[in-house]
Design an enzyme around this catalytic site. Structure first.
Site, PDB file in Angstrom:
ATOM      1  N   GLY A   1       0.843  -1.187   0.000  1.00  0.00           N
ATOM      2  CA  GLY A   1       0.000   0.000   0.000  1.00  0.00           C
ATOM      3  C   GLY A   1       0.876   1.233   0.000  1.00  0.00           C
ATOM      4  O   GLY A   1       2.093   1.168   0.193  1.00  0.00           O
ATOM      5  N   VAL A   2       0.239   2.371  -0.217  1.00  0.00           N
ATOM      6  CA  VAL A   2       0.964   3.622  -0.160  1.00  0.00           C
ATOM      7  C   VAL A   2       1.384   3.868   1.286  1.00  0.00           C
ATOM      8  O   VAL A   2       0.673   3.520   2.211  1.00  0.00           O
ATOM      9  CB  VAL A   2       0.044   4.772  -0.611  1.00  0.00           C
ATOM     10  CG1 VAL A   2       0.824   6.057  -0.724  1.00  0.00           C
ATOM     11  CG2 VAL A   2      -0.602   4.440  -1.938  1.00  0.00           C
TER      12      VAL A   2
ATOM     13  N   SER B   1       4.805   5.138   4.195  1.00  0.00           N
ATOM     14  CA  SER B   1       6.240   5.179   4.415  1.00  0.00           C
ATOM     15  C   SER B   1       6.802   3.823   4.831  1.00  0.00           C
ATOM     16  O   SER B   1       7.962   3.527   4.557  1.00  0.00           O
ATOM     17  CB  SER B   1       6.587   6.262   5.426  1.00  0.00           C
ATOM     18  OG  SER B   1       5.925   6.015   6.629  1.00  0.00           O
ATOM     19  N   VAL B   2       6.009   2.974   5.487  1.00  0.00           N
ATOM     20  CA  VAL B   2       6.544   1.656   5.849  1.00  0.00           C
ATOM     21  C   VAL B   2       6.831   0.846   4.595  1.00  0.00           C
ATOM     22  O   VAL B   2       7.890   0.228   4.449  1.00  0.00           O
ATOM     23  CB  VAL B   2       5.582   0.872   6.765  1.00  0.00           C
ATOM     24  CG1 VAL B   2       6.159  -0.507   7.062  1.00  0.00           C
ATOM     25  CG2 VAL B   2       5.341   1.624   8.051  1.00  0.00           C
TER      26      VAL B   2
ATOM     27  N   GLU C   1      -0.747  -2.380  -6.643  1.00  0.00           N
ATOM     28  CA  GLU C   1      -1.642  -1.364  -7.161  1.00  0.00           C
ATOM     29  C   GLU C   1      -0.799  -0.186  -7.637  1.00  0.00           C
ATOM     30  O   GLU C   1      -0.903   0.268  -8.749  1.00  0.00           O
ATOM     31  CB  GLU C   1      -2.517  -0.919  -5.992  1.00  0.00           C
ATOM     32  CG  GLU C   1      -3.922  -0.579  -6.279  1.00  0.00           C
ATOM     33  CD  GLU C   1      -4.602  -0.181  -4.980  1.00  0.00           C
ATOM     34  OE1 GLU C   1      -5.373  -0.994  -4.434  1.00  0.00           O
ATOM     35  OE2 GLU C   1      -4.360   0.943  -4.500  1.00  0.00           O
TER      36      GLU C   1
ATOM     37  N   ASN D   1      -9.484   7.844   4.387  1.00  0.00           N
ATOM     38  CA  ASN D   1      -9.390   7.787   2.923  1.00  0.00           C
ATOM     39  C   ASN D   1     -10.451   6.859   2.330  1.00  0.00           C
ATOM     40  O   ASN D   1     -11.321   7.279   1.599  1.00  0.00           O
ATOM     41  CB  ASN D   1      -7.992   7.309   2.505  1.00  0.00           C
ATOM     42  CG  ASN D   1      -6.894   8.221   3.025  1.00  0.00           C
ATOM     43  OD1 ASN D   1      -7.071   9.434   3.092  1.00  0.00           O
ATOM     44  ND2 ASN D   1      -5.775   7.646   3.412  1.00  0.00           N
TER      45      ASN D   1
HETATM   46  C1  LIG Z   1      -4.588   3.486   7.054  1.00  0.00           C
HETATM   47  C2  LIG Z   1      -3.899   4.673   6.429  1.00  0.00           C
HETATM   48  C3  LIG Z   1      -4.752   5.933   6.602  1.00  0.00           C
HETATM   49  C4  LIG Z   1      -2.545   4.855   7.108  1.00  0.00           C
HETATM   50  O1  LIG Z   1      -1.835   5.818   6.418  1.00  0.00           O
HETATM   51  P1  LIG Z   1      -0.391   6.323   6.937  1.00  0.00           P
HETATM   52  O2  LIG Z   1      -0.039   7.473   6.115  1.00  0.00           O
HETATM   53  O3  LIG Z   1       0.539   5.167   7.019  1.00  0.00           O
HETATM   54  O4  LIG Z   1      -0.807   6.686   8.417  1.00  0.00           O
HETATM   55  P2  LIG Z   1      -0.341   7.761   9.447  1.00  0.00           P
HETATM   56  O5  LIG Z   1       0.283   7.015  10.564  1.00  0.00           O
HETATM   57  O6  LIG Z   1       0.409   8.840   8.787  1.00  0.00           O
HETATM   58  O7  LIG Z   1      -1.761   8.294   9.946  1.00  0.00           O
HETATM   59  C5  LIG Z   1      -2.610   9.063   9.155  1.00  0.00           C
HETATM   60  C6  LIG Z   1      -3.466   9.930  10.075  1.00  0.00           C
HETATM   61  O8  LIG Z   1      -4.287   9.085  10.901  1.00  0.00           O
HETATM   62  C7  LIG Z   1      -4.045   9.349  12.267  1.00  0.00           C
HETATM   63  N1  LIG Z   1      -4.129   8.094  13.009  1.00  0.00           N
HETATM   64  C8  LIG Z   1      -3.300   7.031  12.874  1.00  0.00           C
HETATM   65  N2  LIG Z   1      -3.693   6.064  13.709  1.00  0.00           N
HETATM   66  C9  LIG Z   1      -4.791   6.508  14.346  1.00  0.00           C
HETATM   67  C10 LIG Z   1      -5.646   5.933  15.328  1.00  0.00           C
HETATM   68  N3  LIG Z   1      -5.433   4.707  15.770  1.00  0.00           N
HETATM   69  N4  LIG Z   1      -6.684   6.665  15.779  1.00  0.00           N
HETATM   70  C11 LIG Z   1      -6.896   7.906  15.316  1.00  0.00           C
HETATM   71  N5  LIG Z   1      -6.118   8.491  14.381  1.00  0.00           N
HETATM   72  C12 LIG Z   1      -5.075   7.796  13.906  1.00  0.00           C
HETATM   73  C13 LIG Z   1      -2.662   9.941  12.303  1.00  0.00           C
HETATM   74  O9  LIG Z   1      -2.479  10.696  13.465  1.00  0.00           O
HETATM   75  C14 LIG Z   1      -2.659  10.758  11.063  1.00  0.00           C
HETATM   76  O10 LIG Z   1      -3.429  11.912  11.328  1.00  0.00           O
HETATM   77  P3  LIG Z   1      -3.003  13.315  10.743  1.00  0.00           P
HETATM   78  O11 LIG Z   1      -3.132  13.174   9.255  1.00  0.00           O
HETATM   79  O12 LIG Z   1      -4.027  14.241  11.341  1.00  0.00           O
HETATM   80  O13 LIG Z   1      -1.608  13.533  11.216  1.00  0.00           O
HETATM   81  C15 LIG Z   1      -3.651   4.459   4.893  1.00  0.00           C
HETATM   82  O14 LIG Z   1      -2.768   3.373   4.719  1.00  0.00           O
HETATM   83  C16 LIG Z   1      -4.939   4.125   4.164  1.00  0.00           C
HETATM   84  O15 LIG Z   1      -5.677   5.009   3.771  1.00  0.00           O
HETATM   85  N6  LIG Z   1      -5.247   2.822   3.985  1.00  0.00           N
HETATM   86  C17 LIG Z   1      -6.468   2.354   3.372  1.00  0.00           C
HETATM   87  C18 LIG Z   1      -6.333   2.136   1.903  1.00  0.00           C
HETATM   88  C19 LIG Z   1      -5.213   1.226   1.581  1.00  0.00           C
HETATM   89  O16 LIG Z   1      -4.810   0.364   2.346  1.00  0.00           O
HETATM   90  N7  LIG Z   1      -4.677   1.403   0.377  1.00  0.00           N
HETATM   91  C20 LIG Z   1      -3.603   0.590  -0.111  1.00  0.00           C
HETATM   92  C21 LIG Z   1      -4.154  -0.618  -0.741  1.00  0.00           C
HETATM   93  S1  LIG Z   1      -3.318  -1.082  -2.144  1.00  0.00           S
END
Ligand SMILES: CC(C)(COP(=O)(O)OP(=O)(O)OC[C@H]1O[C@@H](n2cnc3c(N)ncnc32)[C@H](O)[C@@H]1OP(=O)(O)O)[C@@H](O)C(=O)NCCC(=O)NCCS
Ligand SMILES: CC(C)(COP(=O)(O)OP(=O)(O)OC[C@H]1O[C@@H](n2cnc3c(N)ncnc32)[C@H](O)[C@@H]1OP(=O)(O)O)[C@@H](O)C(=O)NCCC(=O)NCCS
Lengths: 502, 502
Positions: free
Chosen positions: B263-264, B266-267, B288, B378
């Site tokens: 997925g998109v 940084s990890v 994807e 998202n």
């Molecule tokens: C889940 C997802 C949002 C994580 O994205 P990320 O960039 O690694 O996550 P981050 O740790 O930067 O967190 C994003 C935001 O959520 C918040 N957040 C993270 N964990 C949280 C939790 N447990 N509760 C509340 N908020 C949380 C962070 O604080 C951050 O908020 P901000 O934007 O206000 O700073 C992202 O992977 C996603 O949209 N996934 C669903 C779609 C997907 O998996 N696509 C790929 C498939 S091919």
């Protein structure tokens, strides 16, 4: 016996069930045949239990099957012989042990189990015990009334015990189509393009050397526990039939419909009964389990072909089917559950999937397994394989349970098996909700208005209305979301609910 | 222009964006190109917004895309032009409107959208607007940096508008493989057996008559919003790389691994960076989205082939890739998202899937979308397509969010996107949990011990211990299950939790 064990060397391996059970050692991983109480092993588990009762020499096993066994699940569980159990069960004794935390139960999507052994994520399988009609010259094992995971178990096990069941007629030979996907990374497409495409053998290939014992039995399958349809299930079936006619009118389906899948249960049976009087024709069935109603449909000339991985028949229908197999032979196939439930095939065929839920929430998430979020009923079974990949996914539930004390439409399901993304249509005896293309707030309105019981409708409206004010894509009140379940747990009745107060 | 519009008749259809936007009428269903801010339409949405600002003549549309658009999502949402939006977005303005209930958002598994239009469950599509490198003699549309759902939109739409983007080099021609499954019931297998199998055209077939307008632009894609890896993401990547080595040692994978999806985030980028120094070789990618790290892996000679449906690149990497395409051409393919995410192919290939979670619960259920169970981040995107069907499914999340005020490991997730059945491995910066073959109670122990932040570990242990006493297959305390979220909502900090008291 020459008919039943055609490999002469193997005839020397015939032994008593009591001798065969000796092969089962403490801690072993054992894969057994059996699916919806059909084609399950019977003599060896019974002998094992008897032996342990006699000797006190407890042997606890990791028990993998196709799905639910007949009486064996109950004997083994109530005698504490099961350490782990997977991927499905529906037995009251087993359920109790699971919910006490005594049996470590791993429910799985039924198409996943074979893959997880093949990949080495679980296993290895020490011993496979499978019921058969006969063994071929080459050691090939011909299953009986279910295929389940037996092909995979036989392929992967170090040793195999076969129960030849003489109550199973030899006319079963030829109704199976045994095909297993190759180990990755070199795998071909599963070349089923129509429900009646046959792609495999009619037996499970097996090196005769692996067959360490053969037990002769004549015990019939346990009959299905089918509950006859009542007025409410008839109503639900009626809504589904109307929907299907509506789809045909709008050109989304032809009057052949699309291949039908139905979970076990009385609504499915009622829908299929309704099809007997329907305008639909040349129907096809691509399902896990074939219940009585499938054969009624054959008899009324409505069905062209049915593919499944198991039967699940009343005693009467079983006797009829087993004695009339030549009549049905060209219209039925039993496949491994990995194939009957394979996402690839279900998606390609555009199956219409009908399964039952315990509860659903106002956004369309479905709980099929956990009573009050904690206590296992049966397991997710194949419902996820079908719901995710079908062309049209339907879930049914009565709007209340426990004589009205439980609303099966709740603000927030206490456990999620299927998310709203995998649910197109919901049905209760109150009506039908067509959720296709709707956003969560729109879903909530139609679910509450069309599906909930009049007694609970106002409380649901009230919850949704107050949650919506707080905002969010999927509005909820965290402090109340699970309060309906709490109420039932504490007071034995959700009707004591006082909205806005809890 | 002859290069870019090879059909001479179509050259007469060139018009300004302002003229093109006139075709968009109130209430229309519009399907646009665009995926992770790449290959999205740019000029026509901007012209639409400008026009509406000028004239005040509001036109609200049902907007379907591949996934997230670039700036267009933000312009359209903040000007109230979007009535429905599907299947994915990641734009702050759109998110706000969705959470206020103004935009009706329907998140979908990204492989499902095409199917639901094809089946007629949603739609019809009035207008498709897609970005292209060029149009062939026969009207074939050659996409740019993403394919997404454009082939389906073009196929199904009554009318098509093409944005020819001159900033997209003609060397993009040939990197696309456009194949759409047939309408059921007569559908063939998707004959991809290896990641580099090509099965389609390098353009989207289109009847030239349907192309009602062509707009010339030169606006580049919006760069990705990639957050650089920090110490914690590096740690998480390290655990995953160790796991992969462990799998190879145990013979479950070869040193080619299996096709990788990520997925998109940084990890994922950090894992891919780690692969540069790894013992693995001849890696394959079936994903994807291709991020910067995929190209770093190409440059270090580690990757043999990468298949995706879109790029998602920093500005610098985009400039490099677009100017070096001949070098990568034979090692990359961009497919429709229905194919990159298709259960059939993902399952056949045995992909290793890595996606990010917002929160996970002690039994391994995953919330990827809803903050506090209510507010959309998202969307589920392709995570479910991959998680359900992969050979090995990994989810990652930091153990806390909001500077430690939120534990991302909670007793009960406030929203379920992926159930425990679809989750093999979980990773936080604290460690890794291998859940394969474990029952729920076993899962809880390893999740709490290996993954939770030290600050929250005792509270989680306490919850699980008290729940277990109450019993059930999946023990929970209904009255406390969502109390951590409530606490955060009310006090802005989960650390104020007082276990056993709430
Ligand atoms: C889940 C997802 C949002 C994580 O994205 P990320 O960039 O690694 O996550 P981050 O740790 O930067 O967190 C994003 C935001 O959520 C918040 N957040 C993270 N964990 C949280 C939790 N447990 N509760 C509340 N908020 C949380 C962070 O604080 C951050 O908020 P901000 O934007 O206000 O700073 C992202 O992977 C996603 O949209 N996934 C669903 C779609 C997907 O998996 N696509 C790929 C498939 S091919
Ligand atoms: C969900 C499922 C249990 C429903 O089965 P069913 O026979 O139609 O359901 P019933 O209405 O008879 O309910 C079964 C029990 O659950 C109880 N129940 C039903 N809804 C309930 C609810 N919302 N809350 C609490 N208990 C509930 C009933 O009271 C009944 O209890 P009892 O056995 O003590 O009388 C069953 O379909 C199942 O196990 N599904 C999962 C697997 C699956 O779908 N397999 C098919 C895939 S191919």
């Amino acid at each position: 016996m020459e008919h039943r064990i055609r490999n002469s060397f193997l005839r020397s391996r015939v032994m008593s069930a009591d001798e065969a059970q000796e092969w089962i050692r403490d801690g072993m991983t054992v894969g057994v045949s059996g699916f919806t109480r059909c084609g399950d092993v019977k003599a060896v588990p019974r002998a094992l239990v008897n032996n342990i009762r006699k000797t006190g020499d407890l042997r606890r096993i990791h028990l993998y099957s196709g799905a639910s066994l007949g009486e064996a699940d109950s004997w083994l569980s109530s005698n504490h012989l099961v350490d782990r159990r997977s991927p499905y069960q529906s037995d009251p004794e087993t359920r109790k042990s699971i919910n006490r935390g005594e049996i470590r139960y791993i429910e799985q999507h039924l198409s996943h189990t074979a893959e997880s052994f093949r990949d080495g994520n679980v296993g290895p399988i020490d011993l496979a015990i499978v019921e058969a009609v006969a063994i071929t010259e080459d050691g090939g094992i011909i299953p009986t009334t279910s295929v389940g995971n037996s092909p995979l178990f036989v392929q992967q096990a170090k040793q195999v015990i076969v129960e030849i069941n003489l109550s199973m007629p030899e006319s079963l030979i030829g109704i199976h189509d045994i095909y297993l996907p190759e180990r990755r990374p070199f795998r071909s497409p599963i070349d089923i393009r129509q429900v009646d495409d046959l792609i495999g053998y009619h037996y499970i290939p097996c090196d005769p050397e692996k067959i360490i014992g053969i037990v002769i039995t004549d015990e019939p399958d346990s009959p299905s526990r089918m509950i006859p349809p009542d007025e409410e299930t008839q109503q639900m079936a009626g809504y589904i039939l109307e929907l299907l006619e509506h789809e045909v009118r709008h050109g989304r389906l032809t009057d052949k419909l699309a291949p039908l899948q139905s979970g076990v249960g009385s609504v499915a049976n009622a829908v299929f009964s309704g099809l007997e009087q329907s305008p639909f024709n040349q129907l096809e069935i691509y399902t896990e389990v074939m219940q009585d109603s499938v054969f009624h449909l054959f008899d009324s000339g409505k069905v062209a072909f049915a593919s499944g991985c198991s039967f699940s028949l009343s005693q009467r229908m079983r006797d009829h089917v087993l004695s009339s197999l030549p009549q049905y032979r060209n219209q039925i196939v039993l496949r491994p559950q990995e194939i009957s439930n394979h996402p690839e095939v279900i998606r390609r065929l555009g199956v219409i999937a009908m399964n039952a839920a315990l509860e659903i929430d106002i956004y369309g998430n479905v709980n099929s397994t956990h009573v009050l979020g904690t206590h296992m009923m049966n397991g997710i079974g194949g419902s996820g394989d079908f719901a995710r990949n079908a062309g049209l996914t339907i879930f049914v539930t009565k709007s209340t349970a426990k004589n009205g004390k439980v609303s099966s439409i709740v603000p927030f399901v206490s456990h999620v098996d299927h998310t709203e993304h995998d649910v197109d249509i919901l049905v209760t005896e109150q009506g039908i909700a067509d959720l296709r293309g709707l956003s969560p707030r729109e879903r909530a309105k139609v679910i509450i208005e069309n599906l909930s019981h009049p007694f609970y409708k106002d409380a649901l409206r009230d919850y949704f209305q107050r949650a919506s004010v707080q905002g969010g894509h999927t509005p909820h009140l965290l402090e109340e979301a699970l309060s309906w379940h709490r109420q039932f747990k504490e007071a034995g009745d959700m009707r004591k609910l006082e909205p806005s107060v809890l």
